[in-house]
Design a protein around this motif. Structure first.
Motif, mmCIF file in Angstrom:
data_model
loop_
_atom_site.group_PDB
_atom_site.id
_atom_site.type_symbol
_atom_site.label_atom_id
_atom_site.label_comp_id
_atom_site.label_asym_id
_atom_site.label_seq_id
_atom_site.Cartn_x
_atom_site.Cartn_y
_atom_site.Cartn_z
ATOM 1 N N LEU A 2 9.723 15.591 6.486
ATOM 2 C CA LEU A 2 8.951 15.091 7.626
ATOM 3 C C LEU A 2 9.634 15.357 8.965
ATOM 4 O O LEU A 2 8.968 15.526 9.987
ATOM 5 C CB LEU A 2 8.679 13.598 7.467
ATOM 6 N N LYS A 3 10.973 15.424 8.974
ATOM 7 C CA LYS A 3 11.659 15.756 10.229
ATOM 8 C C LYS A 3 11.257 17.149 10.689
ATOM 9 O O LYS A 3 11.023 17.395 11.877
ATOM 10 C CB LYS A 3 13.178 15.682 10.039
ATOM 11 N N ASP A 4 11.187 18.077 9.738
ATOM 12 C CA ASP A 4 10.764 19.431 10.061
ATOM 13 C C ASP A 4 9.305 19.435 10.513
ATOM 14 O O ASP A 4 8.925 20.158 11.439
ATOM 15 C CB ASP A 4 10.941 20.331 8.839
ATOM 16 N N TRP A 5 8.482 18.596 9.869
ATOM 17 C CA TRP A 5 7.065 18.481 10.229
ATOM 18 C C TRP A 5 6.942 17.972 11.675
ATOM 19 O O TRP A 5 6.068 18.409 12.421
ATOM 20 C CB TRP A 5 6.387 17.534 9.253
ATOM 21 N N VAL A 6 7.821 17.034 12.051
ATOM 22 C CA VAL A 6 7.819 16.510 13.424
ATOM 23 C C VAL A 6 8.175 17.614 14.415
ATOM 24 O O VAL A 6 7.531 17.785 15.453
ATOM 25 C CB VAL A 6 8.812 15.331 13.555
ATOM 26 N N SER A 7 9.200 18.396 14.096
ATOM 27 C CA SER A 7 9.646 19.471 14.998
ATOM 28 C C SER A 7 8.572 20.531 15.187
ATOM 29 O O SER A 7 8.524 21.202 16.215
ATOM 30 C CB SER A 7 10.933 20.108 14.473
ATOM 31 N N GLN A 8 7.689 20.681 14.180
ATOM 32 C CA GLN A 8 6.601 21.652 14.269
ATOM 33 C C GLN A 8 5.363 21.075 14.964
ATOM 34 O O GLN A 8 4.359 21.771 15.119
ATOM 35 C CB GLN A 8 6.206 22.144 12.879
ATOM 36 N N GLY A 9 5.430 19.799 15.334
ATOM 37 C CA GLY A 9 4.304 19.177 16.012
ATOM 38 C C GLY A 9 3.176 18.768 15.082
ATOM 39 O O GLY A 9 2.070 18.460 15.537
ATOM 40 N N LYS A 10 3.445 18.730 13.780
ATOM 41 C CA LYS A 10 2.408 18.375 12.806
ATOM 42 C C LYS A 10 2.461 16.902 12.413
ATOM 43 O O LYS A 10 1.579 16.424 11.701
ATOM 44 C CB LYS A 10 2.559 19.243 11.557
ATOM 45 N N PHE A 11 3.493 16.194 12.866
ATOM 46 C CA PHE A 11 3.609 14.770 12.537
ATOM 47 C C PHE A 11 4.193 14.053 13.740
ATOM 48 O O PHE A 11 5.150 14.531 14.375
ATOM 49 C CB PHE A 11 4.503 14.571 11.307
ATOM 50 N N ARG A 12 3.643 12.890 14.033
ATOM 51 C CA ARG A 12 4.077 12.129 15.208
ATOM 52 C C ARG A 12 5.498 11.600 15.023
ATOM 53 O O ARG A 12 5.816 10.997 13.991
ATOM 54 C CB ARG A 12 3.132 10.955 15.462
ATOM 55 N N ILE B 24 0.850 -1.187 0.000
ATOM 56 C CA ILE B 24 0.000 0.000 0.000
ATOM 57 C C ILE B 24 0.888 1.240 0.000
ATOM 58 O O ILE B 24 1.878 1.304 0.730
ATOM 59 C CB ILE B 24 -0.967 0.011 1.212
ATOM 60 N N LEU B 25 0.542 2.196 -0.846
ATOM 61 C CA LEU B 25 1.241 3.478 -0.885
ATOM 62 C C LEU B 25 0.365 4.532 -0.235
ATOM 63 O O LEU B 25 -0.751 4.798 -0.692
ATOM 64 C CB LEU B 25 1.548 3.887 -2.326
ATOM 65 N N LEU B 26 0.879 5.148 0.810
ATOM 66 C CA LEU B 26 0.193 6.250 1.480
ATOM 67 C C LEU B 26 0.834 7.537 0.970
ATOM 68 O O LEU B 26 1.835 8.013 1.505
ATOM 69 C CB LEU B 26 0.323 6.119 3.004
ATOM 70 N N ASP B 27 0.260 8.079 -0.092
ATOM 71 C CA ASP B 27 0.808 9.279 -0.722
ATOM 72 C C ASP B 27 0.418 10.511 0.087
ATOM 73 O O ASP B 27 -0.658 10.562 0.664
ATOM 74 C CB ASP B 27 0.272 9.383 -2.158
ATOM 75 N N GLU B 28 1.308 11.494 0.112
ATOM 76 C CA GLU B 28 1.107 12.724 0.893
ATOM 77 C C GLU B 28 0.777 12.402 2.345
ATOM 78 O O GLU B 28 -0.143 12.952 2.947
ATOM 79 C CB GLU B 28 0.017 13.601 0.260
ATOM 80 N N ILE B 29 1.572 11.517 2.932
ATOM 81 C CA ILE B 29 1.370 11.072 4.313
ATOM 82 C C ILE B 29 1.436 12.237 5.293
ATOM 83 O O ILE B 29 0.811 12.225 6.354
ATOM 84 C CB ILE B 29 2.414 9.992 4.679
ATOM 85 N N SER B 30 2.163 13.296 4.912
ATOM 86 C CA SER B 30 2.324 14.453 5.799
ATOM 87 C C SER B 30 1.008 15.172 6.055
ATOM 88 O O SER B 30 0.874 15.899 7.048
ATOM 89 C CB SER B 30 3.328 15.439 5.194
ATOM 90 N N GLU B 31 0.015 14.991 5.174
ATOM 91 C CA GLU B 31 -1.256 15.699 5.308
ATOM 92 C C GLU B 31 -2.267 14.939 6.159
ATOM 93 O O GLU B 31 -3.389 15.402 6.349
ATOM 94 C CB GLU B 31 -1.852 15.961 3.919
ATOM 95 N N MET B 32 -1.889 13.790 6.688
ATOM 96 C CA MET B 32 -2.798 13.011 7.537
ATOM 97 C C MET B 32 -2.921 13.672 8.904
ATOM 98 O O MET B 32 -1.930 14.153 9.462
ATOM 99 C CB MET B 32 -2.265 11.578 7.675
ATOM 100 N N SER B 33 -4.129 13.687 9.459
ATOM 101 C CA SER B 33 -4.352 14.300 10.769
ATOM 102 C C SER B 33 -3.631 13.516 11.865
ATOM 103 O O SER B 33 -3.349 12.323 11.722
ATOM 104 C CB SER B 33 -5.845 14.344 11.081
ATOM 105 N N LEU B 34 -3.341 14.193 12.983
ATOM 106 C CA LEU B 34 -2.657 13.538 14.104
ATOM 107 C C LEU B 34 -3.487 12.391 14.659
ATOM 108 O O LEU B 34 -2.943 11.364 15.086
ATOM 109 C CB LEU B 34 -2.364 14.564 15.196
ATOM 110 N N ASN B 35 -4.803 12.536 14.647
ATOM 111 C CA ASN B 35 -5.680 11.478 15.142
ATOM 112 C C ASN B 35 -5.537 10.208 14.304
ATOM 113 O O ASN B 35 -5.388 9.100 14.833
ATOM 114 C CB ASN B 35 -7.133 11.958 15.124
#
Length: 450
Positions: free
Chosen positions: A277-287, A229-240
């Motif tokens: 995604l590392k930057d996304w993690v530091s911003q609290g937008k990705f687990r 399975i390919l989860l494209d644009e995974i960064s846009e998934m909600s934290l929930n």
């Protein structure tokens, strides 16, 4: 002699086949004539080769042979050759995986060009949409070889790269060279659906789970069981939803919406994003925990401008493909067109190149594709109001005299291209509401052509 200098000619001996073998030998390569598909596979089991040419007329079920060879020996170019060819036959051969179609006899200069383009090169067909994974770049070939080594494992793979670099193509390649190739490959864009619908799409739902759920429905994970399975644009998934995805990765099971029990799934997870995604993690937008679960084998795709001669190699591939698809006269690139292709920075990467070559073949009127037909301008024109934009590869270049209304439409359409048509993401980047974006697109669609 290096085994990769060997050119396998698969088909019964004939005058044309013997002539072709002599021409190949004169070019400094080693032709090997094999009478059947069985002989070809036995030969490839013991030694590699640089190229396979399949005779359409003299081999039993030649298109099946092309299909099988391209599937079994990923990366090895397979050409189809015919003595009495046709456009429909060429199209069929390319559809089943042939890299090119030759009409014999062929003159020495044309053959030399074909051998230079394909012999010893990496050429991998993608199962889906008729595209090809084409590259002569050393960095790309190293990356593909690494993917072949990781393919047999179940390790999750995170693909990062600019828009248009071919992240889904790489994901499909990884699936095809794995032992899951016979099972489904399922792709889903995580930015395309709101959270409640995305959860149902991913994990499925049971009858009555919500209004409109009139039957049980399998989610993408259940559909991909045994495959990838390919989860494209995974960064846009909600934290929930990220928390629920993390459980799937940890436990190997999904909880359908409205269900009372978990269901086991056996799926290879591949994720892709054009963000850091590392930057996304530091911003609290990705687990962070999910990031490390996905980043077992990280892949960073280079931009097209970093891939050297691949620009011209891909341009020629797209030219041939669209000549066949559009059923138009086979015209080459002019010298000024080739120079323009090399000079351009390709902010939209391979997707932009593909679109430009298709458009150029639609509008070209002469006996060659010219620089004007490409409708690109490698030289700086008016970029933006600030000097900083001059060195920005993503800047939109507009000629002086463009109206504000035209600039608005160009900006909106270009932003949509960059986010693969995701209107929610485009509206966010543009600083407007999704309703405003939708109204603008309706306005453009209703505008009469000038």
């Amino acid at each position: 002699m290096d085994d990769r200098n060997q050119i396998l000619l698969v088909g019964r001996e004939s005058r044309e086949w013997t002539t072709l073998a002599s021409q190949i030998k004169a070019s400094g390569l080693e032709p090997v004539i094999l009478q059947s598909l069985v002989e070809a596979k036995e030969r490839l089991t013991s030694a590699p080769a640089g190229l396979i040419i399949v005779a359409i007329e003299t081999l039993h079920q030649p298109l099946d042979a092309v299909r099988e060879l391209t599937f079994l020996y990923r990366g090895l170019p397979v050409l189809a050759a015919a003595f009495k060819g046709s456009v429909s036959e060429a199209r069929e051969a390319i559809q089943v995986g042939a890299a090119d179609y030759l009409l014999l006899p062929i003159d020495d200069s044309a053959l030399a060009k074909v051998l230079d383009q394909y012999a010893g090169r990496f050429f991998d067909p993608e199962l889906g949409r008729g595209r090809r994974l084409v590259s002569s770049d050393g960095g790309m070939q190293k990356l593909l070889n690494q993917l072949r080594r990781v393919a047999p494992s179940k390790a999750t793979v995170l693909i990062q790269g600019e828009s248009g670099t071919g992240k889904e193509l790489i994901a499909r390649y990884l699936h095809q060279v794995s032992d899951r190739a016979e099972a489904p490959f399922v792709a889903i864009n995580c930015a395309a659906l709101p959270e409640n619908l995305l959860e149902s799409e991913l994990f499925g739902h049971v009858k009555g789970a919500f209004t409109g759920a009139v039957t049980d429905r399998k989610g993408k994970f259940q559909q991909a069981t045994g495959g990838s399975i390919l989860l494209d644009e995974i960064s846009e998934m909600s934290l929930n939803l990220q928390a629920k995805l993390l459980r799937v990765l940890q436990e190997g099971e999904v909880d359908p919406v409205g269900g009372r029990g978990a269901q086991k799934v056996d799926v290879r997870v591949i994720a892709s994003t054009n963000r850091d995604l590392k930057d996304w993690v530091s911003q609290g937008k990705f687990r962070e925990d999910l990031f490390y679960r996905l980043n077992v084998f990280p892949v960073r795709l280079p931009s097209l401008r970093q891939r050297g001669d691949d620009v011209l190699l891909l341009a020629e591939h797209f030219r041939k493909r669209f000549v066949a698809e559009l059923c138009r006269t086979d015209i080459p690139f002019s010298q000024d067109a080739l120079l323009a292709l090399k000079a351009y920075s390709w902010p939209g990467n391979v997707r932009e190149l593909e679109n430009i070559i298709q458009r150029s073949l639609l509008i070209a009127e002469g006996n060659a594709i010219t620089r004007a037909d490409l409708t690109i301008d490698p030289s700086p024109t008016l970029t933006a109001a600030t000097p900083a934009a001059a060195g920005n590869d993503d800047a939109i270049r507009l000629p002086v005299g463009t109206t504000v209304r035209e600039m608005e439409e160009i900006l909106i359409r270009r932003t949509l291209d960059e986010v693969d048509g995701n209107r929610t993401r485009a509206a966010e980047l543009l600083g407007i509401s999704i309703r405003t974006l939708r109204n603008k697109l309706h306005e453009y669609a209703a505008r009469p052509p000038e």
